[in-house]
Design a protein around this motif. Structure first.
Motif, PDB file in Angstrom:
ATOM      1  N   PRO A  84       0.076  -0.601  -2.517  1.00  0.00           N
ATOM      2  CA  PRO A  84      -0.071   0.623  -3.312  1.00  0.00           C
ATOM      3  C   PRO A  84       0.756   1.779  -2.746  1.00  0.00           C
ATOM      4  O   PRO A  84       1.302   2.583  -3.517  1.00  0.00           O
ATOM      5  N   LEU A  85       0.887   1.833  -1.419  1.00  0.00           N
ATOM      6  CA  LEU A  85       1.651   2.942  -0.821  1.00  0.00           C
ATOM      7  C   LEU A  85       3.141   2.791  -1.096  1.00  0.00           C
ATOM      8  O   LEU A  85       3.834   3.768  -1.379  1.00  0.00           O
ATOM      9  N   VAL A  86       3.652   1.548  -1.031  1.00  0.00           N
ATOM     10  CA  VAL A  86       5.086   1.327  -1.290  1.00  0.00           C
ATOM     11  C   VAL A  86       5.420   1.786  -2.717  1.00  0.00           C
ATOM     12  O   VAL A  86       6.439   2.436  -2.961  1.00  0.00           O
ATOM     13  N   GLU A  87       4.504   1.477  -3.652  1.00  0.00           N
ATOM     14  CA  GLU A  87       4.762   1.908  -5.029  1.00  0.00           C
ATOM     15  C   GLU A  87       4.812   3.427  -5.143  1.00  0.00           C
ATOM     16  O   GLU A  87       5.618   3.983  -5.888  1.00  0.00           O
ATOM     17  N   ASN A 126       7.057  -7.719   4.927  1.00  0.00           N
ATOM     18  CA  ASN A 126       6.628  -7.880   3.532  1.00  0.00           C
ATOM     19  C   ASN A 126       7.062  -6.698   2.668  1.00  0.00           C
ATOM     20  O   ASN A 126       7.320  -6.840   1.469  1.00  0.00           O
ATOM     21  N   THR A 127       7.181  -5.529   3.317  1.00  0.00           N
ATOM     22  CA  THR A 127       7.638  -4.340   2.589  1.00  0.00           C
ATOM     23  C   THR A 127       9.048  -4.544   2.037  1.00  0.00           C
ATOM     24  O   THR A 127       9.366  -4.074   0.944  1.00  0.00           O
ATOM     25  N   THR A 240      14.171  11.922  -6.480  1.00  0.00           N
ATOM     26  CA  THR A 240      12.994  12.011  -5.605  1.00  0.00           C
ATOM     27  C   THR A 240      13.261  11.227  -4.322  1.00  0.00           C
ATOM     28  O   THR A 240      14.026  10.259  -4.322  1.00  0.00           O
ATOM     29  N   VAL A 241      12.630  11.681  -3.243  1.00  0.00           N
ATOM     30  CA  VAL A 241      12.815  10.999  -1.958  1.00  0.00           C
ATOM     31  C   VAL A 241      11.445  10.694  -1.342  1.00  0.00           C
ATOM     32  O   VAL A 241      10.684  11.599  -1.013  1.00  0.00           O
ATOM     33  N   GLY A 242      11.139   9.422  -1.211  1.00  0.00           N
ATOM     34  CA  GLY A 242       9.863   9.011  -0.599  1.00  0.00           C
ATOM     35  C   GLY A 242      10.139   8.392   0.761  1.00  0.00           C
ATOM     36  O   GLY A 242      11.153   7.722   0.956  1.00  0.00           O
TER      37      GLY A 242
END
Ligand SMILES: Nc1ncnc2c1ncn2[C@@H]1O[C@H](COP(=O)(O)OP(=O)(O)OP(=O)(O)O)[C@@H](O)[C@H]1O
Length: 621
Positions: A84-87, A126-127, A240-242
């Motif tokens: 969920p965080l990667v998304e 896995n990421t 956007t930059v995450g």
């Protein structure tokens, strides 16, 4: 970097993972002290019988966001904690996942694992598949840049695990527009699972590990693997930059249990010190204090945004199942439970002109130059035969010019292809078939997780309605019921007093443990100081010592002494060795060393022996 679309506060999510018994624990006949209610996400920690006082304070309960059992698969941990965080990183949020816990409880196993075996792969590898699948599945009007950094904090020094010299100390800086950053840290753009895996592998090889009594391969540093995903929508022109920080902390350890000595002792002191600052930061945030001691360690300084700032953060608390680790598991669970109350304020990071924009401009310029050069090089060549020497000269010049143009063209083409590779277009499939299948597994798990989540939401709704019903019943109940309610409240207050007493006892206990740790550290530092003083007294003449002291200046930014003009002294004048080169093993020719010892008869006392090697210049008459 501009930030907008503020959202409400979000709490740090806290997970617990219980490691299976290891061979040593089984051999020693260690008993299990952890019982879990996986439905309610409650951990019960049982106090070993010899430590019990007979009161009901002996059993401790901790409610967390999710519990992973000793048999939980790596992919389950990824699906629930990281996916969920990667998304959200793709939406422009910052996110952090950190593994916390005693040495040997599985932090590195959870974060990295064995990335050569698919089912043992940890969160970080896995990421990679997830990120490139996410790009392949996004619409074609989106462009992406994926950038990677990898650093470690070893003995309170920041080191670049991907740099050309991993031993170089880097400085932490702060700027209003970009916040906290590490100066000169290398960043690499990646365009495939293979290229990012290679970088992780390179960084892991540079990490410092040591074998201890608690863990054969114990990490002696805190490591932060950072993945930045920049995304531009070509329709809206919005970028956007995450940023995703994946943190593998060094484990807390009792020096007696790990049996470390020498350099390992100094490492342990630094590890415990920075983890203690991390605990203090968590405590200050939970208590809502106006001063949070982020600056007391490099780790908390770098994680400042992840704890109480602009980030969605998850913490995985790792615990051992064994009775002998009761104290450490208790401490880990207490802090994990506290961390649940930390509030973060994550926002979508919108970039005015990001890297994609910059590279696109460079591509356009290169293409323009290239088409000009192509036009020139394709002009029809004169077929006139040289009639005079002047003509020969002119032809030679023209040929040389043509060669230069061709060379420049090739250089431009190379640069263009390098930059074009950095930008990945949405829908571009950079995954192998096997990787795609693996990800299908992940996403099917994700659907289950979504179902789980909606089930949880329904349950929460039901609980809220039940609470409201109780409220209404309480309001309209008879006097007798009111009396009952009062009694209930008294019971609640009594319960709270009991909890406060428990908390107080725990804190007192922990304080004593921290004091013990600090005393260990202190003893170590005093010993180191004595050694340094001894060396200074014997080898540095008093007049030089004064001069050196004069030139030592304390740098508040780096929190260390610096020597003015040090760049022009001793070892610094030596030729630097490239770290990427395999350093040849240093061979000590002990025979030569023995030969250098002075004649025993001449040097009798220890003091005169030391004097024989002293750096103090001999007085000349
Ligand atoms: N869930 C698990 N399943 C199987 N083996 C595990 C699990 N967790 C840990 N291990 C094993 O336990 C050992 C110690 O794990 P690991 O090195 O990850 O601990 P750590 O917390 O990172 O320790 P340190 O802080 O000393 O670096 C390793 O051999 C690892 O493979």
């Amino acid at each position: 970097m501009e930030e907008n679309h503020p959202r409400g506060a979000n709490n740090v999510r806290v997970y617990v993972r219980i490691r299976p018994f290891n061979e040593r624990e089984v051999k020693e006949g260690n008993k299990g002290i952890i019982v879990c209610d996986y439905e309610e996400n409650v951990v019960l920690l049982k106090k070993p019988p010899e430590k019990c006082t007979g009161k009901d304070l002996d059993n401790k309960y901790f409610k967390l966001d999710y519990i992973f059992s000793p048999t939980s698969a790596q992919l389950d941990v990824y699906r629930i904690v990281a996916a969920p965080l990667v998304e959200q990183v793709f939406d422009g949020y910052n996110a952090t996942i950190f593994a916390y816990g005693q040495t040997g409880t599985g932090k590195t196993f959870t974060m990295t694992g064995n990335y050569q075996v698919s089912e043992l792969r940890g969160i970080i590898p896995n990421t990679f598949t997830h990120i490139f699948t996410q790009i392949a599945n996004s619409s074609e009007d989106r462009s992406f840049i994926v950038k990677v950094m990898y650093l470690e904090i070893y003995n309170e020094e920041v080191r670049d695990l991907l740099g050309s010299d991993p031993n170089k100390k880097l400085q932490i800086k702060e700027r209003k527009d970009i916040g906290i950053y590490v100066k000169d840290l290398s960043g690499f753009t990646v365009d495939s699972v293979e290229s990012i895996t290679q970088l992780m592998d390179r960084g892991n090889k540079n990490r410092i590990t040591r074998s201890t009594m608690m863990n054969n391969v114990s990490s002696r540093s805190h490591a932060i693997f950072t993945i930045v995903v920049e995304s531009k929508n070509r329709h809206t022109n919005k970028t956007t930059v995450g940023k995703l920080n994946l943190v593998d902390l060094a484990g807390s350890e009792r020096i007696k249990k790990t049996g470390v000595t020498g350099e390992g002792l100094r490492e342990a002191g630094n590890i415990n010190q920075s983890l203690s600052t991390l605990s203090n930061v968590i405590q200050a945030l939970v208590e809502g204090k106006s001063f949070v001691p982020y600056r007391n360690s490099k780790l908390t300084r770098l994680l400042q945004d992840s704890l109480g700032g602009n980030s969605k953060t998850s913490m995985i608390a790792m615990v051992s199942p064994a009775e002998q680790d009761y104290e450490e598991s208790h401490s880990t669970l207490r802090y994990a439970h506290k961390a649940k109350y930390i509030k973060n304020y994550a926002k979508i990071n919108v970039e005015e002109s990001g890297l994609i924009e910059h590279f696109e401009q460079e591509i356009a310029e290169l293409q323009q130059k290239l088409s000009l050069l192509t036009m020139v090089s394709e002009q029809p060549k004169s077929r006139k035969k040289a009639k005079s020497e002047l003509d020969v000269e002119k032809i030679k010049k023209a040929e040389a010019e043509m060669e230069r143009i061709e060379h420049e063209k090739r250089e431009l083409e190379d640069r263009l292809s390098i930059i074009q590779k950095k930008i990945i277009c949405g829908g571009e499939n950079l995954l192998e078939k096997a990787q795609q299948q693996e990800f299908l597994l992940l996403t099917s798990g994700q659907e289950l997780e979504n179902l789980d989540r909606s089930h949880q939401q329904l349950e929460e709704q039901y609980n809220r309605m039940t609470e409201e019903k109780i409220d209404i019943e309480e309001k309209y109940s008879s006097l007798q019921e009111e009396d009952g309610a009062l009694n209930k409240k008294i019971k609640v207050v009594q319960e709270r007093i009991k909890e406060a007493k428990e908390e107080y006892a725990d804190k007192e206990h922990e304080y004593q443990r921290d004091m013990e740790g600090l005393n260990d550290n202190n003893r170590l530092l005093v010993r180191e100081m004595q050694l340094s003083n001894l060396m200074i007294d014997y080898y540095i003449p008093a007049e030089y010592k004064k001069v050196i002291q004069q030139y030592c200046i304390f740098n508040n930014d780096t929190q260390e002494y610096q020597l003015q003009g040090v760049a022009y002294t001793g070892n610094n004048m030596r030729k630097r060795q490239m770290a990427s080169e395999e350093a040849p093993a240093v061979k000590f020719e002990m025979k030569q060393v023995y030969h250098k010892y002075p004649d025993k008869k001449k040097v009798t006392s220890k003091r005169s022996l030391l004097k024989a090697y002293s750096a103090v210049p001999k007085q000349t008459r």
